[in-house]
Scaffold this active site. Structure first.
Site, mmCIF file in Angstrom:
data_model
loop_
_atom_site.group_PDB
_atom_site.id
_atom_site.type_symbol
_atom_site.label_atom_id
_atom_site.label_comp_id
_atom_site.label_asym_id
_atom_site.label_seq_id
_atom_site.Cartn_x
_atom_site.Cartn_y
_atom_site.Cartn_z
ATOM 1 N N SER A 15 -5.103 -80.905 52.779
ATOM 2 C CA SER A 15 -4.887 -82.172 52.084
ATOM 3 C C SER A 15 -3.487 -82.672 52.443
ATOM 4 O O SER A 15 -2.509 -81.936 52.286
ATOM 5 C CB SER A 15 -4.991 -81.978 50.568
ATOM 6 O OG SER A 15 -6.272 -81.515 50.211
ATOM 7 N N CYS A 18 -7.712 -81.042 42.210
ATOM 8 C CA CYS A 18 -7.543 -80.468 43.546
ATOM 9 C C CYS A 18 -7.156 -79.005 43.411
ATOM 10 O O CYS A 18 -6.252 -78.658 42.634
ATOM 11 C CB CYS A 18 -6.464 -81.228 44.331
ATOM 12 S SG CYS A 18 -6.267 -80.624 46.027
ATOM 13 N N ASP A 39 -11.190 -82.597 45.094
ATOM 14 C CA ASP A 39 -10.878 -82.128 46.449
ATOM 15 C C ASP A 39 -10.626 -80.633 46.299
ATOM 16 O O ASP A 39 -9.506 -80.202 46.034
ATOM 17 C CB ASP A 39 -9.643 -82.863 46.981
ATOM 18 C CG ASP A 39 -9.262 -82.420 48.383
ATOM 19 O OD1 ASP A 39 -9.994 -81.602 48.971
ATOM 20 O OD2 ASP A 39 -8.226 -82.883 48.888
ATOM 21 N N TRP A 69 -11.737 -76.281 47.114
ATOM 22 C CA TRP A 69 -12.158 -75.304 48.120
ATOM 23 C C TRP A 69 -12.389 -73.973 47.432
ATOM 24 O O TRP A 69 -11.908 -73.727 46.332
ATOM 25 C CB TRP A 69 -11.097 -75.162 49.210
ATOM 26 C CG TRP A 69 -9.739 -74.817 48.682
ATOM 27 C CD1 TRP A 69 -9.237 -73.584 48.400
ATOM 28 C CD2 TRP A 69 -8.694 -75.749 48.357
ATOM 29 N NE1 TRP A 69 -7.957 -73.678 47.919
ATOM 30 C CE2 TRP A 69 -7.593 -74.996 47.893
ATOM 31 C CE3 TRP A 69 -8.572 -77.135 48.429
ATOM 32 C CZ2 TRP A 69 -6.396 -75.586 47.489
ATOM 33 C CZ3 TRP A 69 -7.373 -77.731 48.026
ATOM 34 C CH2 TRP A 69 -6.303 -76.966 47.569
#
Length: 672
Positions: free
Chosen positions: A458, A624, A669, A671
């Protein structure tokens, strides 16, 4: 006299009139003659075209070329099985390749196909090939999206109404249960093909990358083939044979300028740079700044600034920058030593299937060293089919049996693979070290190993503040395995070894992770650890608006880390944003007190305020970071605060949150 004068006057008037007519006729005659002469000299123009009809016709009646016609390739090569893949990291492509290869055991000669390179409307013609079957291995990417190479296929299915009756198919989806839209692409294609009249030969398979996607795939695959045999009335033609997909050529004498040295596609593209820059043509960005962000402890997190001057690369706050890393040189050398190979030998691997669109597994010719450094993944856990293939080159009976056992589908084999490879985290290097009699040809190993993928970060800056630079915030990955080995993250450890002005290959990937168009809209950002990266860009953007004299809405950040004096990222910058009136900051330090405190604990305390912003003022929420725990906990908490603040039951609160997501007021966003 009057009569004489009148006649004289008439005669004079007539003379003037005839003179003017003569002049006009002369000009017209000369003009026509000139036009005829020019027409004769000019080439004949093409016949007129009805462009409206032509454009519509080309959109809906295009004839696939021999390059994009997979049906033509199937016919000319005597095949009946085509396996399509939608892959972002290479796993779906690998699974699809294995299916195409195994089809031969069942009298179904297979072909691997990238939907991006095929005329997918030809699916309606597949029924004309006897015993034809289309298999799909499709990964879900991001928030339920198709992979880049399956985007056009997805849009064609979604918007079209083709008659696919007579098409036989089966779908295996690849996803991750830590994400909300688990296997969305596989589910959509499986149902949409049926809606369009196609026949499902076997049930939808779904692999979970958060658990054991290899086991999920093998379990599905081993049930698929008996169903296929029953459907077509065929039988397995024999035991599965090891078949090479590529043949090796070694180049004893080749000009250096004709050898790939790590390029993604075009030869010498890393030296001779030409925009536009993208995944196939990355930009070599210089490292202009690199500094340590952690102020204590034994961990490391880097702030890196990449120069993009004169590259024509544009980005927005919230976008991602992709980096093509290089494997650790020590690991590359170790493979050369273990397999007793001269790594500087230049090779080409050529597909034995002349009809395949994939002529080489990676750019060739290149040296073994280049292939191991830039093109193949040598640090991840090898999948079971790799163990099966390399067992054939293992001379010690016990070691050979061990590999075959782990590659089998028995409960004991699966358990041993889970323990010895996954839990003890062995890479191909570790396996070759621990099973010393295992000596596969290096060219075959290169064929078996998956491609080394680019890493996405990012972007932690805004072009409003840094138009000529892209900032990256990267935590260095390093840990010990149960076998006592130290494992380093491929990309972060490589970045850690680089120096100022070293250049690295990058490209920018656009994202939907965006601030609201109106700066007055309030926003809530949750970004513990390196999850702060995109929000640093958001804050730079809002600070710029404030400097321009614009009003900005409430901008709230929940940031968490272990200790204030160790890993409080960008502490000085955040304090400055607070002092300028840009930011309202809430911090959670999980290791400073006896009881751990996380960002969700702080949000729990601020439920009423959060409902005011999100529910009453139509604010935007951004998350995020870690998908497995943090993002899931935040999502559950948001549902709770919506239920409480809005006086809703759980179902209504969930529907409200889904509506926020659809309106892009709740963006993640994350992971795993």
């Amino acid at each position: 006299m009057e009569a004489a004068a009148r006649v004289e006057a008439d005669a004079g008037e007539s003379a003037a009139i005839f003179g003017a007519i003569d002049l006009v006729l002369l000009v017209v005659t000369v003009g026509i003659a000139g036009w005829l002469l020019m027409k004769k000299l000019r080439p004949t123009p093409p016949p007129s075209i009805n462009y409206d009809v032509q454009v519509v016709s080309s959109m809906y009646q295009s004839t696939p070329s021999s390059e994009t016609s997979f049906v033509q390739k199937l016919r000319t090569s005597g095949r009946s099985l085509v396996v399509f893949y939608g892959s972002q990291t290479g796993t779906a492509e690998e699974f699809a390749s294995r299916l195409a290869k195994e089809g031969g055991r069942f009298s179904l000669k297979g072909m691997l196909a990238d939907p991006e390179e095929c005329s997918m409307e030809e699916l309606s013609q597949l029924k004309d090939i006897p015993n034809s079957l289309a298999l799909f291995c499709l990964a879900t990417y991001g928030e339920g999206d198709p992979t880049d190479n399956a985007q056009e296929f997805f849009e064609w299915l979604q918007n079209g109404d083709a008659d696919l009756s007579g098409l036989n198919y089966a779908v295996f989806g690849l996803g991750n249960k830590t994400y909300e839209h688990y296997n969305e692409m596989g589910k959509f294609v499986d149902k949409r093909l049926e809606d369009l009249g196609a026949t499902r030969v076997f049930e939808l398979g779904m692999g979970d990358d958060d658990a054991n996607i290899e086991d999920d795939f093998i379990t599905w695959k081993d049930r698929l083939w008996p169903a296929v045999c029953e459907f077509f009335g065929i039988e397995a033609s024999g035991e599965e044979e090891s078949m090479r997909q590529y043949k090796l050529t070694e180049h004893a004498d080749i000009a250096p300028e004709k050898v790939y040295k790590g390029e993604v596609a075009r030869l010498n593209s890393l030296v001779t740079q030409r925009p536009p820059f993208d995944s196939k043509n990355p930009f070599m960005a210089p490292i202009l700044e690199k500094r340590e962000l952690y102020t204590g402890g034994d961990r490391s997190c880097l702030h890196i600034e990449l120069g993009i001057t004169d590259s024509k690369i544009r980005y927005d706050a919230g976008d991602h920058v992709a980096v093509y890393p290089e494997n650790d040189k020590a690991l590359v050398e170790r493979i050369g030593q273990l397999l007793e190979v001269d790594l500087d030998t230049v090779i080409t691997l050529t597909n034995v299937d002349s009809d395949s669109s994939k002529k080489t597994p990676f750019p060739c010719p290149c040296s073994y060293r280049t292939a191991l450094s830039f093109y193949v993944d040598i640090t991840s856990n090898p999948r079971t089919h790799v163990l099966k293939e390399i067992s054939e080159f293992t001379s010690d009976p016990e070691e050979k049996a061990k590999l075959k056992q782990m590659a089998s589908t028995t409960a004991e084999g699966k358990q041993e693979y889970q323990e010895w490879v996954i839990k003890e985290n062995r890479s191909i290097v570790h396996i070759l070290e621990d099973l010393k009699s295992c000596k596969p040809p290096l060219d075959y190993l290169l064929e078996l190993l998956p491609r080394l993928q680019c890493r996405y970060y990012s972007i932690s800056s805004s072009p409003k503040a840094h138009a000529e630079r892209i900032h990256v915030t990267a935590a260095i990955v390093q840990y010990k395995t149960p076998t006592g080995r130290t494992v380093n993250g491929v990309a972060t450890s490589w970045l850690g070894r680089l120096s100022l002005n070293d250049k690295i290959p990058i490209f920018v990937r656009r994202s939907a992770f965006r601030l609201p168009t109106r700066p007055q809209t309030p926003v809530v950002m949750i970004g513990p650890g390196t999850g702060i990266a995109p929000f640093r860009g958001f804050l730079q953007e809002r600070a710029f608006c404030l400097e321009q004299g614009k009003l900005i809405g409430e901008t709230i950040l929940y940031f968490g880390c272990r200790k204030r004096d160790e890993d409080f990222l960008y502490q000085e910058e955040l304090t400055e944003f607070v002092n300028k009136g840009v930011l309202k900051l809430h911090t959670a330090f999980s290791r400073e007190k006896e009881h751990k405190v996380y960002v969700t604990h702080l949000m729990e305390q601020h439920k009423e305020d959060l409902w005011r912003i999100l529910g009453k003022e139509n604010g935007h929420l951004y998350v995020c970071g870690d998908a497995r725990n943090m993002a899931r906990d935040v999502h559950n908490l948001v549902v709770d605060l919506v239920a409480e603040g809005g006086g809703m039951n759980k179902d209504a609160a969930n529907a409200y949150v889904k509506k926020m997501e659809a309106q892009k007021r709740y963006s993640a966003d994350v992971w795993s």
